[in-house]
Motif scaffolding. Structure first.
Motif, PDB file in Angstrom:
ATOM      1  N   ILE A 212      24.626  56.769  39.488  1.00 50.02           N
ATOM      2  CA  ILE A 212      25.464  56.845  38.292  1.00 50.02           C
ATOM      3  C   ILE A 212      26.089  55.489  37.969  1.00 50.02           C
ATOM      4  O   ILE A 212      26.053  55.016  36.829  1.00 50.02           O
ATOM      5  N   GLU A 213      26.668  54.843  38.984  1.00 42.25           N
ATOM      6  CA  GLU A 213      27.393  53.584  38.772  1.00 42.25           C
ATOM      7  C   GLU A 213      26.486  52.354  38.900  1.00 42.25           C
ATOM      8  O   GLU A 213      26.895  51.252  38.525  1.00 42.25           O
ATOM      9  N   ALA A 214      25.280  52.547  39.442  1.00 41.22           N
ATOM     10  CA  ALA A 214      24.396  51.423  39.764  1.00 41.22           C
ATOM     11  C   ALA A 214      25.093  50.448  40.711  1.00 41.22           C
ATOM     12  O   ALA A 214      25.100  49.235  40.503  1.00 41.22           O
ATOM     13  N   LEU A 215      25.695  51.018  41.765  1.00 35.98           N
ATOM     14  CA  LEU A 215      26.383  50.235  42.788  1.00 35.98           C
ATOM     15  C   LEU A 215      25.906  50.712  44.160  1.00 35.98           C
ATOM     16  O   LEU A 215      26.265  51.799  44.620  1.00 35.98           O
ATOM     17  N   GLU A 216      25.124  49.877  44.803  1.00 36.49           N
ATOM     18  CA  GLU A 216      24.482  50.242  46.058  1.00 36.49           C
ATOM     19  C   GLU A 216      25.480  50.557  47.168  1.00 36.49           C
ATOM     20  O   GLU A 216      25.234  51.422  48.025  1.00 36.49           O
ATOM     21  N   GLN A 217      26.639  49.900  47.171  1.00 36.49           N
ATOM     22  CA  GLN A 217      27.597  50.087  48.256  1.00 36.49           C
ATOM     23  C   GLN A 217      28.193  51.492  48.281  1.00 36.49           C
ATOM     24  O   GLN A 217      28.751  51.923  49.301  1.00 36.49           O
ATOM     25  N   LEU A 218      28.074  52.226  47.179  1.00 39.35           N
ATOM     26  CA  LEU A 218      28.591  53.598  47.161  1.00 39.35           C
ATOM     27  C   LEU A 218      27.807  54.511  48.095  1.00 39.35           C
ATOM     28  O   LEU A 218      28.323  55.546  48.521  1.00 39.35           O
ATOM     29  N   ARG A 219      26.593  54.143  48.443  1.00 40.96           N
ATOM     30  CA  ARG A 219      25.827  54.908  49.424  1.00 40.96           C
ATOM     31  C   ARG A 219      26.565  54.944  50.763  1.00 40.96           C
ATOM     32  O   ARG A 219      26.599  55.966  51.448  1.00 40.96           O
ATOM     33  N   VAL A 220      27.138  53.815  51.134  1.00 41.24           N
ATOM     34  CA  VAL A 220      27.836  53.719  52.414  1.00 41.24           C
ATOM     35  C   VAL A 220      29.046  54.640  52.431  1.00 41.24           C
ATOM     36  O   VAL A 220      29.268  55.390  53.395  1.00 41.24           O
ATOM     37  N   LEU A 221      29.858  54.594  51.380  1.00 41.17           N
ATOM     38  CA  LEU A 221      31.039  55.449  51.318  1.00 41.17           C
ATOM     39  C   LEU A 221      30.655  56.924  51.250  1.00 41.17           C
ATOM     40  O   LEU A 221      31.352  57.774  51.816  1.00 41.17           O
ATOM     41  N   TRP A 222      29.577  57.237  50.567  1.00 46.61           N
ATOM     42  CA  TRP A 222      29.126  58.618  50.443  1.00 46.61           C
ATOM     43  C   TRP A 222      28.809  59.218  51.808  1.00 46.61           C
ATOM     44  O   TRP A 222      29.005  60.404  52.042  1.00 46.61           O
ATOM     45  N   HIS A 223      28.348  58.355  52.715  1.00 46.60           N
ATOM     46  CA  HIS A 223      28.056  58.785  54.082  1.00 46.60           C
ATOM     47  C   HIS A 223      29.272  58.651  55.003  1.00 46.60           C
ATOM     48  O   HIS A 223      29.138  58.744  56.225  1.00 46.60           O
ATOM     49  N   ARG A 224      30.437  58.393  54.416  1.00 48.22           N
ATOM     50  CA  ARG A 224      31.708  58.307  55.147  1.00 48.22           C
ATOM     51  C   ARG A 224      31.713  57.202  56.191  1.00 48.22           C
ATOM     52  O   ARG A 224      32.247  57.348  57.292  1.00 48.22           O
ATOM     53  N   ILE A 225      31.134  56.079  55.817  1.00 44.86           N
ATOM     54  CA  ILE A 225      31.116  54.900  56.673  1.00 44.86           C
ATOM     55  C   ILE A 225      32.105  53.893  56.091  1.00 44.86           C
ATOM     56  O   ILE A 225      32.026  53.559  54.905  1.00 44.86           O
ATOM     57  N   PRO A 226      33.068  53.399  56.875  1.00 44.05           N
ATOM     58  CA  PRO A 226      34.112  52.529  56.314  1.00 44.05           C
ATOM     59  C   PRO A 226      33.589  51.142  55.939  1.00 44.05           C
ATOM     60  O   PRO A 226      32.719  50.586  56.606  1.00 44.05           O
TER      61      PRO A 226
END
Length: 253
Positions: A212-226
């Motif tokens: 949605i945001e075209a921001l790759e780093q959101l994958r990390v947060l989605w997996h609950r990784i700090p």
């Protein structure tokens, strides 16, 4: 602390052809980036590239460079390939410096690397936003943090939205006016990783949010990784994306 900088560099560029090889004061831009990164105190600096011309240019100037697969979907995947080939320990720190940042602040690289430690497998950087134009600009990525200085969310939208300062109607004001309440932060595209996580990263399932945001780093947060975030007071020098950017940066060499 000890860390390795790996600089991903692809030859293809839609807005600036052969961007890594453009001349900056007699040296290719990718060489200038590597030389700047070396000032951070990194144990080693390596260029990870998909093209033999970049490899050759780096080696002519004494820069360590490695040829990678051409089909990597992101720079993170490309540097992970090189880090794996180096057989780095899982707790070794790897910093991803973008190949179009010839003016990057070496101290910013070191400060971001220093955030990696137990329980913190990834880090990045941000700086306070000063204008409403930047707050509203979707090309300016924003980040909000938790109490420990880790990212809660990254967005192209204006976050946090200061209701009483900006108004419900999005009325005027400067982002600087809310500094006492916690200034909004602009994300800087610089990343550090613990190598064990870097090797795991390409295996993580994509997040709907990153699409949605075209921001790759959101994958990390989605997996609950700090993701820890280093705050630097001022905006770093801009990178090179367009011919106009190139003309501006050439004034420094």
């Amino acid at each position: 602390m000890s860390f390795t900088v790996i600089i991903p560099a692809r030859l293809a560029s839609t807005r600036l052809p052969n961007k890594p090889l453009v001349d900056l004061g007699g040296k290719p831009m990718i060489v200038r980036v590597a030389e700047r990164a070396a000032l951070s105190g990194a144990q080693r600096v390596i260029v990870a590239t998909d093209h033999a011309d970049i490899l050759a240019a780096c080696r002519r100037h004494g820069i360590d460079a490695r040829l990678t697969r051409a089909d990597h979907p992101s720079g993170s995947d490309r540097i992970a390939e090189v880090a794996a080939a180096l057989q780095l320990a899982d707790d070794a720190v790897v910093v991803n410096v973008q190949g179009d940042e010839p003016l990057i602040d070496p101290a910013l690289v070191a400060a971001t690397a220093a955030l990696i430690g137990p329980g913190v497998p990834m880090a990045t950087a941000a700086h306070p936003i000063a204008t409403m134009d930047d707050m509203r600009n979707p090309n300016v990525v924003k980040v909000v943090l938790d109490k420990d200085g880790c990212a809660l969310y990254f967005s192209r939208a204006a976050i946090p939205w200061h209701r009483d300062s900006y108004g419900y109607g999005g009325g005027g004001g400067s982002a600087g006016n809310v500094a006492l309440q916690g200034a909004p932060l602009r994300h800087i595209g610089l990343y550090a990783y613990a190598n064990g996580f870097l090797q795991r990263y390409p295996t993580l399932a994509p997040s709907p949010l990153e699409t949605i945001e075209a921001l790759e780093q959101l994958r990390v947060l989605w997996h609950r990784i700090p993701i820890a975030v280093h705050i630097t007071p001022g905006a770093p020098a801009a990178g090179v994306d367009t011919p106009e950017d190139l003309a501006r940066v050439r004034m420094h060499f």
